[in-house]
Design an enzyme around this catalytic site. Structure first.
Site, PDB file in Angstrom:
ATOM      1  N   GLY A  55       1.791  50.166  57.331  1.00 48.82           N
ATOM      2  CA  GLY A  55       3.287  50.150  56.528  1.00 48.82           C
ATOM      3  C   GLY A  55       4.270  50.430  57.205  1.00 48.82           C
ATOM      4  CB  CYS A  56       5.162  52.794  59.800  1.00 49.18           C
ATOM      5  SG  CYS A  56       4.092  52.651  61.299  1.00 49.18           S
ATOM      6  N   GLY A  57       5.835  49.358  60.347  1.00 48.24           N
ATOM      7  CA  GLY A  57       6.443  48.340  61.023  1.00 48.24           C
ATOM      8  C   GLY A  57       5.810  48.408  62.272  1.00 48.24           C
TER       9      GLY A  57
END
Length: 261
Positions: free
Chosen positions: A97-99
């Site tokens: 989820g942090c890219g």
């Protein structure tokens, strides 16, 4: 269209493919589709390729148990190896989820390896009848087809061992796992499948000096082989072998085409 009088293979002549669950010290690590032969070799080669173990000495026990949907391989490894596995799982979880998941995945797919010490030149004259010599070793492929093979050669180009699988990566993992269980490892490996970058990584990580492919390699495979000082040799069906080698490994390569960059 199949001719009316053609003989169709019976079901038991077709290649087997099952789900193989690899559990490490009681924790599921991966599920692979594989041909259910030489699974101890596969477990060792697969975990070595994953960087989880450093060799056969890190594996304490392997138990194979049939299940309703396939086979469960319970592998017990040394506790010191669990730290590597734990760090990898934490890194993947932390990236969620942090890219940067894609970046993490690319780095995992293209890890930086230690270059090999350039080996002795390979005399490609010993490969003239390699395809014919491989046939007797591919016992399952002769029966069912659709199987890849990986083989080990000695210094004279004679075949030492063969492992087969429906997956080309699995076949090489099985061969490497078998080699890691031997007191002496072969310096030359052969694959009957197409040669992609991931097979180069496996060969370099194992420490092979030469990798011979019966199918044409990709551009990236050649670049990586040269980067890591692995001599890559393509043996076409009819033409002379093509040897991709660093300048220091180009001497005395026999009657072959030599490419370097």
């Amino acid at each position: 269209m199949i001719p009316f009088n053609s003989r169709l293979p019976s079901l038991d002549e077709l290649v087997e493919e099952v789900a193989v669950s690899v559990n490490i010290n009681g924790i599921n690590h991966a599920v692979m589709m594989a041909t259910p032969d030489d699974l101890d070799d596969f477990a060792i080669g697969f975990l070595f390729g994953e960087g989880i173990i450093g060799g056969n000495h890190d594996v304490h026990d392997i138990q194979s148990t049939p299940s309703e949907h396939g086979i469960v391989l319970d592998v017990t490894i040394a506790n010191r190896c669990l730290a590597v596995l734990g760090q990898r799982k934490r890194r993947l979880a932390g990236a969620s989820g942090c890219g940067i998941c894609g970046v993490e995945a690319i780095e995992h797919a293209l890890p930086v390896l230690t270059p090999l010490t350039p080996g002795a030149p390979f005399d490609t004259a010993s490969l003239q009848d390699l395809r014919e010599r491989i046939v007797p070793w591919q016992s399952k492929a002769r029966q069912s087809g659709a199987l890849h093979a990986a083989l080990a050669l000695d210094d004279r180009g004679e075949i030492l061992a063969c492992r087969e699988d429906i997956g080309r990566h699995n076949a090489l993992d099985k061969l490497i796992g078998m080699q890691l269980r031997q007191p002496l490892q072969a310096a030359t490996l052969v694959i009957t499948s197409r040669c992609g970058s991931e097979l180069i990584h496996k060969a370099v990580q194992f420490g092979a000096a030469h990798l011979i492919s019966l199918a044409s390699p990709s551009q990236l495979a050649v670049r990586l082989a040269l980067k890591y000082n692995l001599t890559l040799i393509h043996v076409p069906r009819s033409d002379a072998p093509v040897c991709y080698a660093s300048p220091r490994a180009q001497d005395h390569v026999g009657d072959s085409h030599v490419q370097s960059y």
